[in-house]
Design a protein around this motif. Structure first.
Motif, short mmCIF file in Angstrom:
data_model
loop_
_atom_site.label_atom_id
_atom_site.label_comp_id
_atom_site.label_asym_id
_atom_site.label_seq_id
_atom_site.Cartn_x
_atom_site.Cartn_y
_atom_site.Cartn_z
N GLU A 35 -13.92 11.40 -1.27
CA GLU A 35 -12.73 11.65 -0.45
C GLU A 35 -11.52 11.00 -1.12
O GLU A 35 -10.95 10.04 -0.61
CB GLU A 35 -12.93 11.07 0.96
CG GLU A 35 -14.05 11.72 1.74
CD GLU A 35 -13.75 13.17 2.10
OE1 GLU A 35 -12.59 13.48 2.41
OE2 GLU A 35 -14.69 13.99 2.05
N ILE A 36 -11.13 11.54 -2.25
CA ILE A 36 -10.05 10.97 -3.05
C ILE A 36 -9.01 12.05 -3.31
O ILE A 36 -9.34 13.22 -3.48
CB ILE A 36 -10.61 10.44 -4.40
CG1 ILE A 36 -11.35 9.13 -4.19
CG2 ILE A 36 -9.52 10.26 -5.44
CD1 ILE A 36 -10.50 7.97 -3.76
N GLU A 89 -13.57 4.34 -1.33
CA GLU A 89 -13.66 5.72 -1.83
C GLU A 89 -13.36 5.77 -3.33
O GLU A 89 -13.97 6.55 -4.06
CB GLU A 89 -12.68 6.63 -1.06
CG GLU A 89 -13.01 6.80 0.39
CD GLU A 89 -12.48 5.69 1.31
OE1 GLU A 89 -12.69 5.80 2.52
OE2 GLU A 89 -11.87 4.72 0.81
N GLY A 114 -1.06 4.14 3.00
CA GLY A 114 -2.36 3.64 3.44
C GLY A 114 -3.46 3.77 2.40
O GLY A 114 -4.62 3.56 2.69
N SER A 115 -3.12 4.15 1.18
CA SER A 115 -4.11 4.35 0.12
C SER A 115 -3.74 3.48 -1.08
O SER A 115 -3.02 3.90 -1.96
CB SER A 115 -4.14 5.82 -0.30
OG SER A 115 -4.46 6.64 0.78
N PRO A 116 -4.23 2.27 -1.10
CA PRO A 116 -3.76 1.32 -2.10
C PRO A 116 -4.40 1.43 -3.48
O PRO A 116 -3.91 0.86 -4.43
CB PRO A 116 -4.14 -0.04 -1.48
CG PRO A 116 -5.37 0.28 -0.69
CD PRO A 116 -5.15 1.66 -0.15
N ALA A 117 -5.49 2.15 -3.61
CA ALA A 117 -6.22 2.13 -4.88
C ALA A 117 -5.73 3.23 -5.82
O ALA A 117 -5.45 4.36 -5.41
CB ALA A 117 -7.72 2.28 -4.63
N ARG A 154 -5.72 8.70 -6.22
CA ARG A 154 -5.23 7.76 -5.21
C ARG A 154 -6.14 7.85 -4.00
O ARG A 154 -6.55 8.94 -3.60
CB ARG A 154 -3.81 8.08 -4.81
CG ARG A 154 -3.28 7.14 -3.74
CD ARG A 154 -1.83 7.33 -3.45
NE ARG A 154 -1.57 8.64 -2.90
CZ ARG A 154 -0.35 9.15 -2.74
NH1 ARG A 154 0.70 8.46 -3.10
NH2 ARG A 154 -0.19 10.34 -2.23
N GLY A 155 -6.45 6.69 -3.40
CA GLY A 155 -7.27 6.69 -2.20
C GLY A 155 -7.62 5.29 -1.76
O GLY A 155 -7.13 4.30 -2.31
N GLY A 156 -8.47 5.22 -0.76
CA GLY A 156 -8.94 3.93 -0.27
C GLY A 156 -9.81 3.23 -1.30
O GLY A 156 -10.36 3.86 -2.21
N VAL A 157 -9.93 1.94 -1.17
CA VAL A 157 -10.64 1.14 -2.16
C VAL A 157 -12.11 1.55 -2.27
O VAL A 157 -12.62 1.79 -3.37
CB VAL A 157 -10.52 -0.37 -1.84
CG1 VAL A 157 -11.39 -1.19 -2.78
CG2 VAL A 157 -9.07 -0.81 -1.95
N GLU A 164 0.85 -1.18 0.00
CA GLU A 164 0.00 0.00 0.00
C GLU A 164 0.89 1.24 0.00
O GLU A 164 2.00 1.21 0.53
CB GLU A 164 -0.90 0.03 1.23
CG GLU A 164 -1.93 -1.06 1.24
CD GLU A 164 -2.87 -0.93 2.42
OE1 GLU A 164 -3.57 -1.89 2.67
OE2 GLU A 164 -2.89 0.13 3.06
#
Length: 191
Positions: A33-34, A57, A6-9, A52-55, A3
């Protein structure tokens, strides 16, 4: 797979029109929230947006982007767990000069097939309303297309956009008005 912060997507949008690309980036910022890593015109007259962001989101951002992109969407990519080796390949953000020092009440992006069409549209826009031209690109690196952005009060931007539309006529490819650009994209759009 690793990751990043902490933002893997990773999310990417490739759009046919620069003006629509800016509108998509703005909508994503306002509705999700990206983090926008980059939003810029590229050769071929296209516009790329890197996110980039959480999956969860990112799934939402991809839905919003596809909805707003409509027929202008050429391709998109959603990688829920992007490999760490991809991140260095993502271009750095562009900070457009002149966008960051003022409060931006509203903005418009005018995109034309020809340079002459753009200059006619820009001249008309500037003469009809109190707007500030922020960025201008005349053909180089975007397959002969041209675009400019302008900002000001919404009524002025709308009047200027109407004048630009009229004077660009059949040479107009896209024109988007953003009533209140998201703070996250002001200065990161184009240069």
């Amino acid at each position: 797979m690793a990751e990043v912060d902490g933002s893997p997507a990773l999310g990417i949008f490739e759009l046919e029109h620069i003006a629509r690309g800016v509108l998509v980036a703005d909508a994503i910022c306002k509705r999700t929230e990206i983090e926008i890593l980059a939003s810029r015109p590229i050769s071929g007259g296209k516009h790329l947006i890197y996110l980039r962001g959480g999956v969860a989101e990112m799934e939402e951002a991809m839905d919003v982007g596809r909805e707003i992109a409509g027929q202008s969407l050429i391709d998109s990519l959603f990688l829920p767990m992007a490999d760490e080796q991809l991140w260095p390949a993502i271009p750095e953000s562009i900070n457009a000069s002149g966008w960051t020092s003022d409060v931006i009440l509203s903005a418009a992006i005018v995109e034309t097939q020809t340079i002459c069409g753009l200059l006619a549209a820009m001249d008309a826009a500037c003469k009809v309303a109190e707007v500030v031209v922020r960025d201008v690109r005349l053909g180089v690196g975007i397959m002969g297309k041209a675009f400019f952005t302008m900002t000001g009060d919404l009524d002025d931007v709308q009047a200027a956009a109407d004048a630009a539309r009229e004077h660009a006529a059949e040479r107009l490819l896209a024109l988007e008005v953003i009533p209140a650009p998201a703070n996250e994209i002001v200065g990161l759009l184009i240069q």
